[in-house]
Write an enzyme that holds these catalytic residues in place. Structure first.
Site, PDB file in Angstrom:
ATOM      1  N   ASP A  21       4.384 -10.071  -7.891  1.00  0.00           N
ATOM      2  CA  ASP A  21       3.311 -10.203  -7.079  1.00  0.00           C
ATOM      3  C   ASP A  21       2.282 -11.107  -7.496  1.00  0.00           C
ATOM      4  OD1 ASP A  21       1.636  -9.735  -4.993  1.00  0.00           O
ATOM      5  OD2 ASP A  21       1.638  -7.576  -5.128  1.00  0.00           O
ATOM      6  N   THR A  61      -7.793   0.368  -6.810  1.00  0.00           N
ATOM      7  CA  THR A  61      -7.099  -0.884  -6.567  1.00  0.00           C
ATOM      8  C   THR A  61      -7.338  -1.862  -5.420  1.00  0.00           C
ATOM      9  OG1 THR A  61      -5.079  -0.254  -8.250  1.00  0.00           O
ATOM     10  CG2 THR A  61      -4.748  -2.092  -6.571  1.00  0.00           C
ATOM     11  N   GLY A 100       0.802  -1.302   0.025  1.00  0.00           N
ATOM     12  CA  GLY A 100       0.031   0.030   0.120  1.00  0.00           C
ATOM     13  C   GLY A 100       0.921   1.242  -0.030  1.00  0.00           C
ATOM     14  N   GLY A 102       2.652   2.272  -2.339  1.00  0.00           N
ATOM     15  CA  GLY A 102       2.891   2.917  -3.754  1.00  0.00           C
ATOM     16  C   GLY A 102       3.999   2.237  -4.703  1.00  0.00           C
ATOM     17  N   LYS A 103       4.349   1.066  -4.336  1.00  0.00           N
ATOM     18  CA  LYS A 103       5.620   0.658  -5.131  1.00  0.00           C
ATOM     19  C   LYS A 103       5.120   0.514  -6.475  1.00  0.00           C
ATOM     20  CE  LYS A 103       5.267  -3.320  -3.096  1.00  0.00           C
ATOM     21  NZ  LYS A 103       4.265  -2.929  -1.979  1.00  0.00           N
ATOM     22  N   THR A 104       4.056  -0.066  -6.821  1.00  0.00           N
ATOM     23  CA  THR A 104       3.508  -0.291  -8.467  1.00  0.00           C
ATOM     24  C   THR A 104       3.277   1.167  -9.126  1.00  0.00           C
ATOM     25  OG1 THR A 104       2.080  -2.330  -7.779  1.00  0.00           O
ATOM     26  CG2 THR A 104       1.631  -1.177  -9.850  1.00  0.00           C
ATOM     27  N   SER A 105       2.860   2.162  -8.362  1.00  0.00           N
ATOM     28  CA  SER A 105       2.753   3.451  -9.141  1.00  0.00           C
ATOM     29  C   SER A 105       4.003   4.132  -9.369  1.00  0.00           C
ATOM     30  CB  SER A 105       2.009   4.315  -8.149  1.00  0.00           C
ATOM     31  OG  SER A 105       0.651   3.829  -8.009  1.00  0.00           O
TER      32      SER A 105
END
Length: 670
Positions: free
Chosen positions: A60, A518, A33, A35-38
């Site tokens: 993931d 998400t 949560g 913000g790694k993906t962003s």
């Protein structure tokens, strides 16, 4: 860009400086949560926009790359529309396992008899095959030069921290296992067929520990739990020899409105967390990313991620919408309490507050006189951090992988091993030394924890979504692997696990989410998966909501407005749902956890009411105003600023009229 994590304090770095010195391999990791993906997507887009060829890989199992990039992905690289040079893929554990089995067995077809092939197929259907096959794909991108030959950068959007650490330790673990194994076999199949894997794993280990080739970006927010986990990860990676690290502080908030209590509290909460970890923040380069007013989904939002929110001069006028109906969180808990025993599992995407809610439920049930055991399956567990060591009257435990593995190996050797001759016993011991034996041991402990709920409440804080699903989905595979290794020693707890999880009077699953795209969509997918497994969720809890708090800060007001569609979506998906507002104090410690179930919020529940002026004559057209009030406040009879006679225009909670463009100032209106 290399940094050892030692020496004098490092200054803050600009995101553009980070991009200009990016290594070939980049790993984004951190608590769920944060913000790694962003940030991984924004980095990939920026590098591709600069003319580089970039491969973005998600490791993931619950990847949301598809949603963030607004492009359907698979296990094969796909070029992202409108971003020349950027390709992305998801490592699908099931597809990876299928390909892995075929890679081992395929060359033997037509050479070995069918019985031998069937035996190999059975051997490669063990509990660990899916994980190790996905790891095999990960290692291939790192340790096999031909797999990434056409790319300037390979960016890994990893699973939440605990699982990423396991992923990064596996090259060393498997390399060591290959070097010391003398039996010629493993749970992955005959070692003679794994020479290629051995060289790939060795190459992956060399790449990970080469600071000129690979770097790890620790992503955190200005909050205690993510920063604590970032520090822990930093130290563990250094111990593994991964020295090239930097930290990105994502979602930093600075208030732009004087006197706004929500904005002031949020900024102060962030500053307290940063001050607490000042020593850690001085150990490595730090990049700051401000909180954005909108969800970071789509190319435009991702390209703007390194900008600021200062262009928002004023808060937008909120549309007149009806607030979806949510249960009071206390009533929600009272329903959970009625059975007097059973297991309560909190599930959802990483970072939505599963651990916090699990701890709060446990503390509240203890205060109501119940026997409660609070446990976790998350490798990055921070239950004791959340409780601050205060768990009086509450049994707290963590399923510790090392302890469980040691106990499991000892039991198998004492039972199954006792019946074998010396050579066979040595082969069994060799098999049990493989790294994936740990997964079997953790699964047994999970089943044992579930069984303990027969005598009271067991609150289970599960690992983030994808890993919990792998735990549940591979139940049959775990049974098979337990039978292979320990035969008649399968515990009754394991045999009865699925029936217990499917019993709605015994198991209650709470899906925890945030009012964002998400987390809501991932929880919806999880609900579908659970139902396919015969497990019906008890209800949903939407955490950290801004909607009812009434901030006039532009960024927070935008974010609150954006919550509306997702709150409505939750009520349409859930049989029952409750909402928890954002807290001024991080919910750490027994008092703060108890406040989550308090009847009065630290910020009163605010609603926007529609008022109209009372006409003084028959032909006068009334004016309409939006006025924010606490939910329990009586209706106003006079406008707080103009003094006009007014009345509420409502049917229940539903507005009958839209407000005019007139708006009042700082007294709580509009």
């Amino acid at each position: 860009m290399a940094h050892s994590g030692k020496g004098p304090a490092a200054m803050s770095v600009d995101f553009s400086d980070f991009l200009s010195s990016a290594t070939r391999f980049l790993f984004f990791t951190g608590k769920g949560g944060v913000g790694k993906t962003s940030l991984a997507c924004a980095t990939a887009i920026s590098l591709a926009d600069a003319g580089r060829r970039v491969l973005l890989v998600s490791t993931d199992p619950a990847s949301n790359l598809d949603e963030v990039l607004e492009t359907p992905l698979s296990h094969e690289p796909r070029q992202i529309p409108r971003v020349p040079g950027l390709f992305a893929l998801n490592i699908d554990p099931q597809e990876a396992a299928r390909q892995y089995r075929e890679k081992i067995i395929g060359p033997m077809r037509g050479i070995l008899p069918d019985a031998a092939l069937e035996n190999m197929e059975e051997q490669l259907s063990g509990a660990c095959t899916m994980e190790i096959a996905a790891f095999d794909e990960f290692s291939r991108f790192l340790g096999e030069p031909t797999s990434t030959m056409g790319y300037d950068h390979v960016i890994f959007d990893t699973a939440p921290t605990g699982h990423t650490l396991r992923l990064l330790t596996l090259p060393k673990a498997w390399t060591g296992f290959f070097q010391t194994n003398t039996s010629g076999t493993s749970c992955l199949g005959p070692l003679a067929g794994l020479d290629q894997q051995r060289s790939v794993y060795e190459g992956a280990l060399k790449a990970l520990t080469n600071p000129a080739l690979a770097s790890v970006i620790l992503v955190s927010r200005a909050e205690m739990a993510p920063l604590r986990e970032a520090r822990r990860t930093h130290e563990e990676l250094l111990a593994l020899g991964v020295s090239n690290q930097r930290l990105v502080l994502n979602g930093l908030f600075t208030s732009s409105v004087d006197g706004d209590r929500i904005a002031t509290a949020m900024e102060a909460r962030g500053k307290r967390a940063l001050a607490h970890f000042a020593d850690f923040l001085n150990q490595l380069p730090v990049c700051h990313i401000p909180l954005r007013p909108t969800n970071l989904i789509g190319l435009n939002a991702l390209r703007a991620i390194t900008g600021t929110a200062s262009d928002l001069k004023a808060a937008p006028e909120a549309p007149v919408i009806a607030m979806p109906l949510f249960e009071n969180i206390g009533d929600f808990l009272s329903e959970l309490e009625q059975a007097g025993r059973g297991i309560i599992m909190t599930m959802g995407k990483g970072g939505v507050g599963k651990t916090t809610l699990a701890a709060a439920i446990a503390m509240e049930l203890v205060s109501r006189g119940h026997a409660v055991h609070l446990s976790t399956t998350d490798p990055a567990a921070h239950l004791l951090d959340t409780l601050q060591g205060n768990s009086q009257g509450l049994a707290v435990s963590r399923i510790d992988p090392q302890e469980e593995t040691s106990a499991y190996v000892a039991q198998v050797m004492e039972t199954q091993g006792a019946q074998l001759d010396a050579e066979s016993r040595a082969l069994l011991a060799e098999d049990l030394r493989s790294p994936c034996t740990e997964e079997i041991a953790v699964f047994r402990a999970f089943a044992r924890t579930v069984a303990a709920a027969s005598d009271g409440f067991v609150i289970l804080d599960t690992a983030p979504t994808g890993h919990t699903l792998l735990l549940l989905d591979t139940t049959e595979a775990y049974h098979r692997e337990l039978g292979r290794q320990s035969r008649d020693t399968i515990p009754e707890d394991v045999r009865t696990l699925l029936p217990r999880l499917r019993d709605p009077d015994f198991t209650r699953v709470i899906l925890v989410t945030l009012p964002e795209a998400t987390p809501v969509h991932e929880a919806a997918q999880l609900q579908d998966d659970l139902r396919r497994a015969g497990i019906e969720p008890f209800g949903w809890v939407v955490n950290q909501c801004l909607t009812s708090l009434g901030s006039n800060d532009p960024v927070l007001r935008h974010r609150a407005i954006n919550e509306g569609p997702y709150l409505a979506e939750v009520t349409s998906l859930a049989k029952r749902s409750a909402m928890i507002t954002w807290q001024a104090e991080e919910p750490i410690g027994s008092a703060a956890l108890a406040s989550l179930f308090a009847t009065s919020s630290p910020f009163p529940f605010m609603k926007t009411y529609i008022y109209e002026t009372l006409p003084s004559g028959c032909c006068e057209t009334p004016k309409h105003y939006e006025i924010k009030q606490e939910e329990a406040a009586p209706a106003l009879t006079r406008h707080p600023e103009t003094g006009e006679a007014i009345r509420r225009v409502m049917i229940g909670d539903q507005p009958l009229a839209k407000a005019s463009s007139e708006c009042c100032g700082g007294t709580g209106c509009c």
